[in-house]
Design a protein around this motif. Structure first.
Motif, PDB file in Angstrom:
ATOM      1  N   GLU A 242     -29.900 -11.860  21.288  1.00 35.32           N
ATOM      2  CA  GLU A 242     -29.312 -12.048  19.807  1.00 35.32           C
ATOM      3  C   GLU A 242     -28.308 -11.291  19.378  1.00 35.32           C
ATOM      4  O   GLU A 242     -27.399 -11.637  18.906  1.00 35.32           O
ATOM      5  CB  GLU A 242     -30.730 -11.969  18.268  1.00 35.32           C
ATOM      6  CG  GLU A 242     -30.644 -12.070  17.522  1.00 35.32           C
ATOM      7  CD  GLU A 242     -29.803 -13.762  17.550  1.00 35.32           C
ATOM      8  OE1 GLU A 242     -30.539 -14.816  18.129  1.00 35.32           O
ATOM      9  OE2 GLU A 242     -29.077 -14.166  16.761  1.00 35.32           O
ATOM     10  N   ASP A 243     -28.089 -10.148  20.205  1.00 33.06           N
ATOM     11  CA  ASP A 243     -27.177  -9.131  20.264  1.00 33.06           C
ATOM     12  C   ASP A 243     -25.999  -9.354  20.376  1.00 33.06           C
ATOM     13  O   ASP A 243     -25.138  -9.289  19.779  1.00 33.06           O
ATOM     14  CB  ASP A 243     -27.727  -7.650  20.232  1.00 33.06           C
ATOM     15  CG  ASP A 243     -28.606  -6.429  19.813  1.00 33.06           C
ATOM     16  OD1 ASP A 243     -28.880  -6.966  19.174  1.00 33.06           O
ATOM     17  OD2 ASP A 243     -29.039  -5.630  20.277  1.00 33.06           O
ATOM     18  N   THR A 246     -24.581 -12.395  18.420  1.00 25.96           N
ATOM     19  CA  THR A 246     -23.916 -11.922  17.190  1.00 25.96           C
ATOM     20  C   THR A 246     -22.465 -10.893  17.384  1.00 25.96           C
ATOM     21  O   THR A 246     -21.974 -11.818  16.745  1.00 25.96           O
ATOM     22  CB  THR A 246     -25.153 -11.036  16.831  1.00 25.96           C
ATOM     23  OG1 THR A 246     -26.042 -11.934  16.944  1.00 25.96           O
ATOM     24  CG2 THR A 246     -24.292 -10.560  14.862  1.00 25.96           C
ATOM     25  N   ARG A 249     -20.338 -13.708  18.442  1.00 25.21           N
ATOM     26  CA  ARG A 249     -20.015 -15.079  17.505  1.00 25.21           C
ATOM     27  C   ARG A 249     -18.453 -13.704  16.904  1.00 25.21           C
ATOM     28  O   ARG A 249     -17.501 -14.516  16.606  1.00 25.21           O
ATOM     29  CB  ARG A 249     -20.233 -14.838  16.968  1.00 25.21           C
ATOM     30  CG  ARG A 249     -20.513 -16.042  15.670  1.00 25.21           C
ATOM     31  CD  ARG A 249     -21.785 -17.090  14.871  1.00 25.21           C
ATOM     32  NE  ARG A 249     -22.576 -15.753  14.556  1.00 25.21           N
ATOM     33  CZ  ARG A 249     -23.365 -15.486  14.166  1.00 25.21           C
ATOM     34  NH1 ARG A 249     -24.818 -16.356  14.264  1.00 25.21           N
ATOM     35  NH2 ARG A 249     -24.139 -14.158  13.243  1.00 25.21           N
ATOM     36  N   PHE A 323     -29.878  -7.628   9.770  1.00 27.62           N
ATOM     37  CA  PHE A 323     -29.863  -7.604  11.087  1.00 27.62           C
ATOM     38  C   PHE A 323     -31.243  -7.484  11.753  1.00 27.62           C
ATOM     39  O   PHE A 323     -32.098  -6.433  12.768  1.00 27.62           O
ATOM     40  CB  PHE A 323     -28.536  -6.372  12.537  1.00 27.62           C
ATOM     41  CG  PHE A 323     -27.497  -6.746  12.115  1.00 27.62           C
ATOM     42  CD1 PHE A 323     -26.902  -7.370  12.558  1.00 27.62           C
ATOM     43  CD2 PHE A 323     -27.375  -6.252  10.786  1.00 27.62           C
ATOM     44  CE1 PHE A 323     -25.484  -7.715  13.191  1.00 27.62           C
ATOM     45  CE2 PHE A 323     -24.943  -7.145  10.256  1.00 27.62           C
ATOM     46  CZ  PHE A 323     -24.422  -7.354  11.751  1.00 27.62           C
ATOM     47  N   HIS A 326     -32.255  -7.546  15.421  1.00 26.36           N
ATOM     48  CA  HIS A 326     -31.366  -6.923  16.478  1.00 26.36           C
ATOM     49  C   HIS A 326     -31.916  -6.058  16.952  1.00 26.36           C
ATOM     50  O   HIS A 326     -32.845  -5.562  16.376  1.00 26.36           O
ATOM     51  CB  HIS A 326     -30.186  -7.677  15.697  1.00 26.36           C
ATOM     52  CG  HIS A 326     -29.550  -8.672  15.640  1.00 26.36           C
ATOM     53  ND1 HIS A 326     -29.602  -9.285  14.823  1.00 26.36           N
ATOM     54  CD2 HIS A 326     -28.324  -9.018  16.273  1.00 26.36           C
ATOM     55  CE1 HIS A 326     -28.546  -9.955  14.602  1.00 26.36           C
ATOM     56  NE2 HIS A 326     -28.369 -10.410  15.358  1.00 26.36           N
TER      57      HIS A 326
END
Ligand SMILES: [Zn+2]
Ligand SMILES: [Zn+2]
Length: 703
Positions: A242-243, A246, A249, A323, A326
């Motif tokens: 997920e980190d 992100t 992106r 977050f 994360h």
């Protein structure tokens, strides 16, 4: 199932081949349509499990993800392949650590197991005779490491993603060819048919880009990420993925917006190709392989270099962004990029080499509240002692690591709020007289990494202390040592004291039963600890020892690293230090002018009595015995005869006649320093060491 027959032959799945590709290959090899093959295998049709008898695309997607018992049994029966071999073709087999489901139980399209279907490497398709790879279907896979290229996304002929639609049921599959239906085709059987193995323009993937993908593979297959900023405090695969998603992106969006981003070793042609495709960006997620590859490698570079990550995040994170999915590491970086500087201990991070067995291992050797002996040396003025003790332990954790305060506190199981500890660790550096406090802390960290201390604090922290010292036991102790047992508050204090000895934890973590209600209670307990009678202390140590035995823990109750580790140099502004830092226990300080603690242990072990050691050093026997006990020395019964009987006259004569200290010590069974000390007390002038041996040597030569 009885009407199902073993197929005349079977094609073995290739390693990393997805189920649908294998089904196509089987159909093509048997010269039958895809639909016929599925029925023959018992996946659909009359012999299938009831809910699968009518084929639909949803069924194929489900089998591709995971084979339930029914379909699996039928495949084994019709092909003779093993369950493992068949299950290996499904997506869940590899990526189970990161698979997420929606609330309705469907596979979440956000998770890395979600497929993107269409990506492919033309060269791989050529090598395999048109058979696909399972790994291409994962959202995080965008490159072919074998051919060092970015995967292709679309069929060069029809311009659609191949396999965006499922294989048509009523056609014999043609492996390696596009089965998309052209727009406005009159005949539903008409297919694009382009050979996807034809080369249409290679987009190169650099070594750094491939490393990024490899790291993600490793994270998913091991279930945990250990690279870059996760090195000291590995994080679970979902958090790491997920980190990366992100960060990717953010990086891709910045690149697409034409902002100045350091692209590392990404080839400019690859960069250009990716940016040409930005029109395909939907929902701000990288959709094309080239953009995904770009994002992955920028994210990978960023998590390996805090400065790069800071630059990337700085000013690019909306204040409202949350977050919560994360890692702590990313949360800290985000906070930092928002202007909250959490890393004022930078120099201690660089003062010490990284813990060789990881930060968790160091945390195992360290109490959440630094040992009282050390706290006494590392006092921070005008600070709550408990907070200071937590701050020192936190600083020890941070030394040589990239841990944040939050992470360090978490590893030590400390309940204290990060910001309070952070403000206190800052004092370790900033407070003037405490200027040098970071150095002893660094030495302590190195010592802990190198040594194997006798107490496992991770285990101690996990024990349940609620049953510590029942009231009836305390009453018995109070009677034995002839002290007032006091009321409930006294018992709570005693329990709290035992708790801090055993767990090394902050008082706030004590069980409800004796958790202090106020700061005053903590202070009282601390004062109580300092004023314990020797007898009572022994009793309480026994209670603690029995508690550990009941948990089958064979460790000393208390222990702390020798203070010599810190190499506190008493000659350096000693007067100033003494003035500002009055010693905690003057008697001990006095003792240290005669013996270092380790000399004291040697002396006692060599058989000298407490009484003699006390009179030599001019402190009380109880001081000596306490120091020895804290060093883990089993005291001899007071009435036992001294183990070494020293005849003063004899050793003086022996020594003056030229016997060496070593020889005398050997004969007496004690240490040389004991003999030397004894001789000094007898006013005998000691020879320079080795002097006698030299004399003998000269004699030998002269002869
Ligand atoms: Zn390839
Ligand atoms: Zn096509």
């Amino acid at each position: 199932m009885t009407e199902l027959r073993r197929l005349p032959f079977r094609v073995r799945p290739m390693p990393d081949e997805p189920l649908d590709s294998w089904l196509e290959t089987m159909a093509a090899a048997h010269g039958v349509t895809f639909g016929q093959m599925i029925v023959a295998l018992g996946l659909s049709g009359p012999a299938a499990v009831e809910q699968d008898q009518h084929y639909s695309v949803g069924r194929l997607n489900r089998w591709s993800f995971h084979l339930d018992e029914g379909p699996l049994e039928r495949l084994i029966h019709t092909t003779g392949l093993s369950a493992d071999c068949l299950q290996a073709m499904t997506r869940s087999a590899f990526a189970s650590t990161v698979t997420k489901y929606t609330l309705k139980g469907r596979l979440s399209i956000q998770c890395p197991t979600a497929g993107t279907q269409g990506r492919f490497c033309p060269e791989c398709l050529l090598d395999s005779g048109g058979r696909w790879r399972l790994s291409w279907t994962y959202a995080f896979v965008s490159m072919c490491p074998r051919h060092r290229r970015v995967l292709s996304d679309i069929c060069p002929s029809c311009g659609e993603a191949p396999r965006a639609r499922p294989q048509p049921m009523y056609l014999v599959p043609r492996p390696g060819c596009c089965h998309n239906r052209p727009h406005r085709a009159a005949d539903p059987r008409q297919r694009c048919g382009a050979d996807l193995r034809d080369e249409t323009g290679r987009v190169e993937a650099s070594t750094g880009m491939l490393a990024a993908q490899r790291a993600q593979f490793a994270t998913i297959s091991q279930g945990v990420g250990r690279f870059g900023m996760y090195r000291d405090n590995p994080q679970t695969a979902p958090l790491v993925m997920e980190d990366l998603r992100t960060i990717a992106r953010i990086a891709v969006r910045a690149l697409v917006n034409g902002e100045d981003i350091d692209a590392g070793d990404i080839p400019s042609a690859t960069l250009g190709k990716a940016l040409d495709e930005d029109g395909i960006l939907r929902k701000e997620r990288p959709r094309t392989s080239a953009l995904a590859a770009l994002g992955a490698s920028l994210a990978f570079q960023a998590v390996q270099d805090p400065d790069r990550l800071f630059k990337l995040l700085h000013g690019r994170i909306p204040p409202s962004a949350v977050f919560d999915q994360h890692s702590l590491q990313l949360k800290v970086s985000v906070a930092r990029s928002r202007g909250l500087n959490m890393r004022h201990l930078t120099h201690i991070q660089h003062l010490v080499p990284p813990p060789p067995s990881g930060a968790k291992e160091r945390a195992r050797k360290l109490p959440a509240q630094i040992w009282p002996e050390w706290a006494a040396q590392l006092r921070i003025p005008k600070t709550d002692p408990e907070l200071a003790a937590a701050a020192v332990s936190t600083a020890v954790m941070i030394a040589g690591t990239r841990l944040s305060h939050v992470e360090a506190l978490e590893m030590l199981g400390s309940p204290l709020p990060r910001h309070r500890v952070r403000d206190t660790t800052r004092l370790l550096r900033d407070t003037d007289p405490a200027k040098n406090l970071l150095l002893p802390i660094a030495r302590l960290a190195i010592y802990l990494d190198a040594e194997n201390p006798p107490i496992d604090y991770a285990r101690r922290r996990a024990l349940d202390y609620a049953s510590l010292l029942p009231a009836v036991d305390w009453n018995a102790i109070a009677a034995r040592v002839n002290t007032r047992r006091g009321g409930a508050p006294r018992l709570r204090q005693i329990r709290l004291l035992l708790y801090s000895w055993l767990s090394g934890n902050h008082p706030d973590q004590a069980p409800q039963l004796f958790r202090p209600h106020s700061a005053a209670e903590v202070t009282n307990a601390r004062e109580l600890a300092a004023s314990l009678s020797h007898e009572l202390e022994l009793e309480l140590l026994n209670v603690a020892r029995r508690f550990l035995e009941a948990h089958r823990i064979n460790e000393p109750v208390r222990w702390s690293p020798p203070l010599d580790v810190a190499d506190w140099n008493p000659t350096v502004d000693d007067a100033e230090r003494t003035a500002r830092w009055p010693v905690n226990q003057p008697a001990r300080e006095h003792l240290r002018t005669t013996f270092t603690f380790s000399e004291l242990v040697d002396e006692y072990r060599s058989g000298r009595a407490l009484k003699d050691l006390a009179s030599d050093s001019g402190v009380g026997r109880s001081v000596i015995s306490r120091v020895l006990k804290e060093a883990g020395i089993e005291l001899r019964p007071a009435h036992a005869p001294r183990q070494v009987v020293v005849d003063d006259d004899r050793i003086r004569v022996d020594y003056q006649n030229g016997r060496t200290l070593e020889a005398i010590a050997r004969e007496l069974g004690c240490s040389e320093s004991t003999v030397a000390r004894r001789l000094r007390l007898l006013d005998v002038q000691l020879r320079a060491r080795g002097g006698r041996t030299k004399d003998l040597a000269e004699v030998v030569i002269s002869e």
